[in-house]
Design a protein around this motif. Sequence first.
Motif, PDB file in Angstrom:
ATOM      1  N   TRP A  20     -23.402  34.223  39.768  1.00  7.44           N
ATOM      2  CA  TRP A  20     -22.195  33.791  40.488  1.00  7.44           C
ATOM      3  C   TRP A  20     -22.495  32.571  41.353  1.00  7.44           C
ATOM      4  O   TRP A  20     -21.701  31.623  41.399  1.00  7.44           O
ATOM      5  CB  TRP A  20     -21.686  34.936  41.351  1.00  7.44           C
ATOM      6  N   ALA A  21     -23.620  32.587  42.055  1.00 13.15           N
ATOM      7  CA  ALA A  21     -23.976  31.481  42.940  1.00 13.15           C
ATOM      8  C   ALA A  21     -24.160  30.180  42.155  1.00 13.15           C
ATOM      9  O   ALA A  21     -23.679  29.116  42.573  1.00 13.15           O
ATOM     10  CB  ALA A  21     -25.245  31.817  43.715  1.00 13.15           C
ATOM     11  N   LEU A  22     -24.863  30.255  41.038  1.00 12.67           N
ATOM     12  CA  LEU A  22     -25.078  29.055  40.220  1.00 12.67           C
ATOM     13  C   LEU A  22     -23.752  28.472  39.723  1.00 12.67           C
ATOM     14  O   LEU A  22     -23.522  27.258  39.812  1.00 12.67           O
ATOM     15  CB  LEU A  22     -25.974  29.383  39.026  1.00 12.67           C
ATOM     16  N   SER A  23     -22.891  29.317  39.209  1.00  9.36           N
ATOM     17  CA  SER A  23     -21.612  28.833  38.689  1.00  9.36           C
ATOM     18  C   SER A  23     -20.732  28.294  39.813  1.00  9.36           C
ATOM     19  O   SER A  23     -20.037  27.279  39.641  1.00  9.36           O
ATOM     20  CB  SER A  23     -20.880  29.952  37.936  1.00  9.36           C
ATOM     21  N   THR A  24     -20.764  28.940  40.980  1.00  7.99           N
ATOM     22  CA  THR A  24     -19.952  28.485  42.108  1.00  7.99           C
ATOM     23  C   THR A  24     -20.404  27.115  42.594  1.00  7.99           C
ATOM     24  O   THR A  24     -19.581  26.234  42.863  1.00  7.99           O
ATOM     25  CB  THR A  24     -20.029  29.498  43.265  1.00  7.99           C
ATOM     26  N   VAL A  25     -21.708  26.925  42.715  1.00  7.98           N
ATOM     27  CA  VAL A  25     -22.232  25.633  43.164  1.00  7.98           C
ATOM     28  C   VAL A  25     -21.890  24.544  42.152  1.00  7.98           C
ATOM     29  O   VAL A  25     -21.484  23.432  42.528  1.00  7.98           O
ATOM     30  CB  VAL A  25     -23.755  25.717  43.373  1.00  7.98           C
ATOM     31  N   ALA A  26     -22.026  24.851  40.859  1.00  6.46           N
ATOM     32  CA  ALA A  26     -21.729  23.856  39.829  1.00  6.46           C
ATOM     33  C   ALA A  26     -20.258  23.453  39.858  1.00  6.46           C
ATOM     34  O   ALA A  26     -19.923  22.266  39.808  1.00  6.46           O
ATOM     35  CB  ALA A  26     -22.100  24.413  38.458  1.00  6.46           C
ATOM     36  N   VAL A  27     -19.369  24.443  39.962  1.00  6.90           N
ATOM     37  CA  VAL A  27     -17.935  24.149  40.007  1.00  6.90           C
ATOM     38  C   VAL A  27     -17.587  23.364  41.270  1.00  6.90           C
ATOM     39  O   VAL A  27     -16.766  22.433  41.243  1.00  6.90           O
ATOM     40  CB  VAL A  27     -17.116  25.451  39.930  1.00  6.90           C
ATOM     41  N   ALA A  28     -18.214  23.732  42.402  1.00  6.17           N
ATOM     42  CA  ALA A  28     -17.946  23.030  43.658  1.00  6.17           C
ATOM     43  C   ALA A  28     -18.390  21.575  43.579  1.00  6.17           C
ATOM     44  O   ALA A  28     -17.697  20.676  44.087  1.00  6.17           O
ATOM     45  CB  ALA A  28     -18.655  23.737  44.806  1.00  6.17           C
ATOM     46  N   LEU A  29     -19.531  21.310  42.958  1.00  3.17           N
ATOM     47  CA  LEU A  29     -20.007  19.932  42.808  1.00  3.17           C
ATOM     48  C   LEU A  29     -19.052  19.110  41.954  1.00  3.17           C
ATOM     49  O   LEU A  29     -18.719  17.970  42.293  1.00  3.17           O
ATOM     50  CB  LEU A  29     -21.409  19.922  42.201  1.00  3.17           C
ATOM     51  N   VAL A  30     -18.617  19.692  40.839  1.00  3.97           N
ATOM     52  CA  VAL A  30     -17.684  18.979  39.962  1.00  3.97           C
ATOM     53  C   VAL A  30     -16.368  18.710  40.689  1.00  3.97           C
ATOM     54  O   VAL A  30     -15.801  17.611  40.611  1.00  3.97           O
ATOM     55  CB  VAL A  30     -17.421  19.791  38.677  1.00  3.97           C
ATOM     56  N   ALA A  31     -15.876  19.712  41.434  1.00  3.68           N
ATOM     57  CA  ALA A  31     -14.623  19.539  42.173  1.00  3.68           C
ATOM     58  C   ALA A  31     -14.762  18.474  43.247  1.00  3.68           C
ATOM     59  O   ALA A  31     -13.848  17.674  43.476  1.00  3.68           O
ATOM     60  CB  ALA A  31     -14.201  20.869  42.795  1.00  3.68           C
ATOM     61  N   SER A  32     -15.929  18.447  43.913  1.00  6.45           N
ATOM     62  CA  SER A  32     -16.164  17.450  44.958  1.00  6.45           C
ATOM     63  C   SER A  32     -16.181  16.037  44.385  1.00  6.45           C
ATOM     64  O   SER A  32     -15.576  15.118  44.940  1.00  6.45           O
ATOM     65  CB  SER A  32     -17.480  17.747  45.673  1.00  6.45           C
ATOM     66  N   ILE A  33     -16.882  15.874  43.267  1.00  5.20           N
ATOM     67  CA  ILE A  33     -16.946  14.554  42.626  1.00  5.20           C
ATOM     68  C   ILE A  33     -15.567  14.128  42.142  1.00  5.20           C
ATOM     69  O   ILE A  33     -15.150  12.978  42.334  1.00  5.20           O
ATOM     70  CB  ILE A  33     -17.954  14.578  41.453  1.00  5.20           C
ATOM     71  N   SER A  34     -14.838  15.051  41.518  1.00  3.98           N
ATOM     72  CA  SER A  34     -13.492  14.737  41.033  1.00  3.98           C
ATOM     73  C   SER A  34     -12.571  14.375  42.184  1.00  3.98           C
ATOM     74  O   SER A  34     -11.755  13.439  42.085  1.00  3.98           O
ATOM     75  CB  SER A  34     -12.915  15.925  40.258  1.00  3.98           C
ATOM     76  N   GLY A  35     -12.701  15.105  43.303  1.00  8.21           N
ATOM     77  CA  GLY A  35     -11.872  14.812  44.466  1.00  8.21           C
ATOM     78  C   GLY A  35     -12.169  13.450  45.054  1.00  8.21           C
ATOM     79  O   GLY A  35     -11.252  12.730  45.470  1.00  8.21           O
ATOM     80  N   SER A  36     -13.456  13.084  45.083  1.00  6.02           N
ATOM     81  CA  SER A  36     -13.836  11.774  45.605  1.00  6.02           C
ATOM     82  C   SER A  36     -13.275  10.646  44.739  1.00  6.02           C
ATOM     83  O   SER A  36     -12.781   9.638  45.236  1.00  6.02           O
ATOM     84  CB  SER A  36     -15.359  11.663  45.680  1.00  6.02           C
ATOM     85  N   ILE A  37     -13.353  10.842  43.422  1.00  4.67           N
ATOM     86  CA  ILE A  37     -12.808   9.831  42.502  1.00  4.67           C
ATOM     87  C   ILE A  37     -11.297   9.709  42.664  1.00  4.67           C
ATOM     88  O   ILE A  37     -10.737   8.603  42.716  1.00  4.67           O
ATOM     89  CB  ILE A  37     -13.171  10.181  41.052  1.00  4.67           C
ATOM     90  N   ALA A  38     -10.620  10.847  42.764  1.00  4.04           N
ATOM     91  CA  ALA A  38      -9.171  10.832  42.926  1.00  4.04           C
ATOM     92  C   ALA A  38      -8.766  10.157  44.228  1.00  4.04           C
ATOM     93  O   ALA A  38      -7.781   9.400  44.270  1.00  4.04           O
ATOM     94  CB  ALA A  38      -8.632  12.257  42.876  1.00  4.04           C
ATOM     95  N   SER A  39      -9.528  10.419  45.293  1.00  2.14           N
ATOM     96  CA  SER A  39      -9.221   9.794  46.586  1.00  2.14           C
ATOM     97  C   SER A  39      -9.409   8.288  46.514  1.00  2.14           C
ATOM     98  O   SER A  39      -8.620   7.522  47.080  1.00  2.14           O
ATOM     99  CB  SER A  39     -10.115  10.388  47.676  1.00  2.14           C
ATOM    100  N   ALA A  40     -10.463   7.841  45.835  1.00  3.71           N
ATOM    101  CA  ALA A  40     -10.714   6.409  45.705  1.00  3.71           C
ATOM    102  C   ALA A  40      -9.609   5.727  44.912  1.00  3.71           C
ATOM    103  O   ALA A  40      -9.139   4.636  45.263  1.00  3.71           O
ATOM    104  CB  ALA A  40     -12.065   6.175  45.036  1.00  3.71           C
ATOM    105  N   VAL A  41      -9.166   6.385  43.839  1.00  2.00           N
ATOM    106  CA  VAL A  41      -8.079   5.822  43.034  1.00  2.00           C
ATOM    107  C   VAL A  41      -6.779   5.769  43.829  1.00  2.00           C
ATOM    108  O   VAL A  41      -6.040   4.777  43.799  1.00  2.00           O
ATOM    109  CB  VAL A  41      -7.876   6.653  41.747  1.00  2.00           C
TER     110      VAL A  41
END
Length: 205
Positions: free
Chosen positions: A115-136
């Motif tokens: 659970w921890a591994l999957s949660t961290v991976a999903v959180a990283l992807v969401a963070s990167i996607s959010g940063s890209i969306a904010s920049a756009v």
Amino acid sequence: MADIHHPIATRHSDASANSSYLEWGPVWAGALVAIAISTVLVQFGASTGLAMGDPIRPDNTVSYNFIIAGLWLLLVSVAASSAAGYISGRMRMTMNDATADEVEFRDGIHGITAWALSTVAVALVASISGSIASAVAAATVTETPELPANLQAWAANQALIVAFATAAGSALGAAAAWFASVSGGKHRDDATSHNVIVPKMFRKR
């Protein structure tokens, strides 16, 4: 007369040579399945109108879609975590020197780790996607009228509610991963047929 060894006993005996109580193979398998399930279900939710959306509609009216979206994300978290826990618990090899309580604890830890591994991976992807969306969004920002104070407060409160719901979903996911992993371990030790968890329509005929 040839000796007949029970397959489960033989497997446990072979596992006793393992120098680590934590098996990363089952953990990674469970985590990858959880990530895949989360991705598919979130995409399905977005395509069927279950995405979070904006707190304020274009006509400056309040949107309550975040309630349904939050419940959907909670369901996704529990479902993905349960799958991760069951897989990591059932695939783990036990050791002969462990008591029943210790076996249950080790199964649960494998589920929590997946659970921890999957949660961290999903959180990283969401963070990167959010940063890209904010920049756009910042690059294409347009002048919009300022919202009334009550709508600004609603948007801020919704953000807090969504953050709390996300944290609650993660906590419930951790609990689901633990109990599913323990259940998977029990099925492993009892040599329970996989048909118990596979719906009848999907079983091999």
